[in-house]
Scaffold this motif. Sequence first.
Motif, mmCIF file in Angstrom:
data_model
loop_
_atom_site.group_PDB
_atom_site.id
_atom_site.type_symbol
_atom_site.label_atom_id
_atom_site.label_comp_id
_atom_site.label_asym_id
_atom_site.label_seq_id
_atom_site.Cartn_x
_atom_site.Cartn_y
_atom_site.Cartn_z
ATOM 1 N N VAL A 3 0.534 -1.356 -0.082
ATOM 2 C CA VAL A 3 0.595 0.087 0.016
ATOM 3 C C VAL A 3 1.076 1.046 -0.079
ATOM 4 O O VAL A 3 2.148 1.421 0.858
ATOM 5 C CB VAL A 3 -0.848 -0.217 1.347
ATOM 6 C CG1 VAL A 3 -1.420 0.992 1.084
ATOM 7 C CG2 VAL A 3 -1.523 -1.107 1.084
ATOM 8 N N LEU A 88 -3.917 7.291 -2.779
ATOM 9 C CA LEU A 88 -3.422 5.294 -2.695
ATOM 10 C C LEU A 88 -3.735 4.144 -3.672
ATOM 11 O O LEU A 88 -4.553 4.135 -4.695
ATOM 12 C CB LEU A 88 -4.942 5.172 -1.800
ATOM 13 C CG LEU A 88 -4.379 3.816 -0.699
ATOM 14 C CD1 LEU A 88 -3.902 4.114 0.593
ATOM 15 C CD2 LEU A 88 -6.118 4.130 -0.347
ATOM 16 N N ALA A 93 -4.559 -1.832 -1.672
ATOM 17 C CA ALA A 93 -5.242 -0.130 -1.731
ATOM 18 C C ALA A 93 -6.932 0.128 -1.456
ATOM 19 O O ALA A 93 -7.414 0.278 -0.360
ATOM 20 C CB ALA A 93 -5.202 0.335 -2.517
ATOM 21 N N GLY A 131 -5.052 2.096 -9.032
ATOM 22 C CA GLY A 131 -5.564 2.755 -7.541
ATOM 23 C C GLY A 131 -6.344 3.805 -7.557
ATOM 24 O O GLY A 131 -7.682 3.698 -7.837
#
Length: 157
Positions: A3, A88, A93, A131
């Motif tokens: 992440v 992100l 994510a 993402g």
Amino acid sequence: MTVDAVEEPFRTQLTVRLREGHALLGVDLPGPCGFTAGNGIEILWMGPDEYLVLAGPGRQAELEAALSRESGVLAVVDVSAQRNVFRLTGAHAADVLAHGCSIDLESSPPGTCVQTLLARTGIVLMVREDGFTILVRQSFSDYFTAWLADASREYVS
């Protein structure tokens, strides 16, 4: 690391109210709960006659002037200082966001844009191929980053 969260500071953000139209600055308008991109900007659907134009830093005056010349535009307001923008990414994510968001991200295709709550904080969530982009009000930014650090702890090596 599975992440990765990165702040995208100083993004240009302009709220545009429209009377009518199918495009802004040469970019087709998105449908409900969506966003489109082109010509160095992104246009987010915020409501039936309201859009948010996102662009790189420092483009407020240029884009505001160009938008004011577009037909069908009722108002253009610079809201760049209103929200912070975060990206992100990573394999987990969506798992991190699922800790505090009720949106089913598994069935939300890229190009989706929704206003929702994340850990009791109002956000704008953009689903991308790689993402997510999250726009959070400036006054909630410290809370959001603390929540994000806690929610992603199990996914960060």
